[in-house]
Design an enzyme around this catalytic site. Structure first.
Site, PDB file in Angstrom:
ATOM      1  N   HIS A 116       0.975  -0.470   0.026  1.00 33.05           N
ATOM      2  CA  HIS A 116       0.261   0.052  -0.468  1.00 33.05           C
ATOM      3  C   HIS A 116       0.381   1.188  -0.195  1.00 33.05           C
ATOM      4  O   HIS A 116       2.039   1.262   0.231  1.00 33.05           O
ATOM      5  CB  HIS A 116      -0.840  -0.114   1.473  1.00 33.05           C
ATOM      6  CG  HIS A 116      -0.031   0.197   2.188  1.00 33.05           C
ATOM      7  ND1 HIS A 116      -0.249  -1.026   2.775  1.00 33.05           N
ATOM      8  CD2 HIS A 116       0.590   0.406   3.201  1.00 33.05           C
ATOM      9  CE1 HIS A 116       0.287  -1.063   4.442  1.00 33.05           C
ATOM     10  NE2 HIS A 116       1.161  -0.182   4.193  1.00 33.05           N
TER      11      HIS A 116
HETATM   12  C1  T46 Z   1       3.564   0.197   6.595  1.00 32.31           C
HETATM   13  C2  T46 Z   1       3.933  -1.356   6.926  1.00 32.31           C
HETATM   14  C3  T46 Z   1       5.240  -0.644   7.158  1.00 32.31           C
HETATM   15  C4  T46 Z   1      -3.720  -0.172  13.721  1.00 32.31           C
HETATM   16  O1  T46 Z   1      -4.773  -0.533  14.067  1.00 32.31           O
HETATM   17  N1  T46 Z   1      -2.827   1.077  13.576  1.00 32.31           N
HETATM   18  C5  T46 Z   1      -1.579   0.883  13.303  1.00 32.31           C
HETATM   19  O2  T46 Z   1      -1.420   1.926  13.874  1.00 32.31           O
HETATM   20  C6  T46 Z   1      -1.560   0.166  12.241  1.00 32.31           C
HETATM   21  C7  T46 Z   1      -0.390   0.374  11.672  1.00 32.31           C
HETATM   22  C8  T46 Z   1      -2.168  -0.299  11.825  1.00 32.31           C
HETATM   23  N2  T46 Z   1      -3.590  -0.921  12.843  1.00 32.31           N
HETATM   24  C9  T46 Z   1      -4.198  -2.148  11.760  1.00 32.31           C
HETATM   25  C10 T46 Z   1      -4.287  -1.745  10.796  1.00 32.31           C
HETATM   26  C11 T46 Z   1      -4.747  -3.868  10.142  1.00 32.31           C
HETATM   27  O3  T46 Z   1      -6.322  -3.704  10.732  1.00 32.31           O
HETATM   28  O4  T46 Z   1      -3.437  -3.131  11.737  1.00 32.31           O
HETATM   29  C12 T46 Z   1      -3.737  -4.380  10.962  1.00 32.31           C
HETATM   30  C13 T46 Z   1      -2.384  -4.562   9.732  1.00 32.31           C
HETATM   31  O5  T46 Z   1      -2.632  -3.152   9.187  1.00 32.31           O
HETATM   32  P1  T46 Z   1      -1.592  -3.206   7.981  1.00 32.31           P
HETATM   33  O6  T46 Z   1      -2.035  -4.651   6.975  1.00 32.31           O
HETATM   34  O7  T46 Z   1      -1.554  -2.312   7.325  1.00 32.31           O
HETATM   35  O8  T46 Z   1       0.005  -4.208   8.425  1.00 32.31           O
HETATM   36  P2  T46 Z   1       1.682  -3.386   7.288  1.00 32.31           P
HETATM   37  O9  T46 Z   1       2.177  -4.562   8.148  1.00 32.31           O
HETATM   38  O10 T46 Z   1       0.894  -4.266   5.510  1.00 32.31           O
HETATM   39  O11 T46 Z   1       1.549  -2.372   6.563  1.00 32.31           O
HETATM   40  C14 T46 Z   1       1.798  -1.278   8.373  1.00 32.31           C
HETATM   41  C15 T46 Z   1       1.532  -0.098   8.246  1.00 32.31           C
HETATM   42  O12 T46 Z   1       0.267  -0.169   8.441  1.00 32.31           O
HETATM   43  C16 T46 Z   1       2.062   0.656   7.192  1.00 32.31           C
HETATM   44  O13 T46 Z   1       1.525   1.737   6.680  1.00 32.31           O
HETATM   45  O14 T46 Z   1       4.675   0.550   6.190  1.00 32.31           O
HETATM   46  O15 T46 Z   1       3.530  -1.528   7.867  1.00 32.31           O
END
Ligand code: T46
Length: 134
Positions: free
Chosen positions: A52
């Site tokens: 993303h």
């Molecule tokens: C990025 C990479 C390096 C939250 O509730 N609070 C938060 O601060 C974050 C980061 C995530 N979440 C929730 C949202 C989703 O339901 O945690 C779940 C997993 O998030 P996501 O699928 O976005 O995780 P990654 O590892 O794919 O991405 C994250 C960050 O979202 C993103 O900004 O750059 O880590």
């Protein structure tokens, strides 16, 4: 170009026979005020994170332990960084598509962010990302 803004930044390292110490101050060692900290850990072998972009968020990634690859794409050019030091990190400017993989065992990815979590700030569809960057 946005990809040129993304770069490895060296952090202070205070060496000591008791162990090393690194610190990070917002708007000094990273080019934004730090509003949020989160970390990825217990990542199973072969897993991929990211996939993303963020409309306005600035972030800074550090391999606190172990290593992983960060693949960046600004819609025009791509670059890959291998992070494996706790005294340097990768600054990501807004509107950069990122994918993180090749996590080593017991790796920890700490992320400093310029704003609190907001789902409407994400661009999660690559086609939309390309449309916004072209
Ligand atoms: C990025 C990479 C390096 C939250 O509730 N609070 C938060 O601060 C974050 C980061 C995530 N979440 C929730 C949202 C989703 O339901 O945690 C779940 C997993 O998030 P996501 O699928 O976005 O995780 P990654 O590892 O794919 O991405 C994250 C960050 O979202 C993103 O900004 O750059 O880590």
């Amino acid at each position: 170009m946005p990809l040129d803004d993304c770069r490895l930044l060296q952090l202070p390292k205070v060496e000591d026979r008791r162990g090393n110490l690194t610190f990070i101050e917002g708007n000094r060692h990273v080019p934004f005020a730090i509003e949020r900290v989160y970390y990825l850990y217990d990542v199973p072998g072969g897993a991929e994170r990211g996939g993303h972009a963020h409309k306005n968020l600035h972030q800074f990634l550090v391999a606190m332990s172990g290593s992983f690859d960060v693949k960046l794409d600004d819609g025009h050019r791509k670059a890959t960084f291998h992070l494996n030091r706790s005294y340097s990190g990768l600054y990501l400017s807004p509107m950069i598509w990122r994918e993180i993989d090749n996590f080593s065992s017991a790796s920890v990815c700490m992320v400093l962010a310029s704003a609190r979590y907001a789902e409407d700030e994400y661009v999660r569809e690559y086609d939309e990302f390309l449309r916004l960057t072209r």
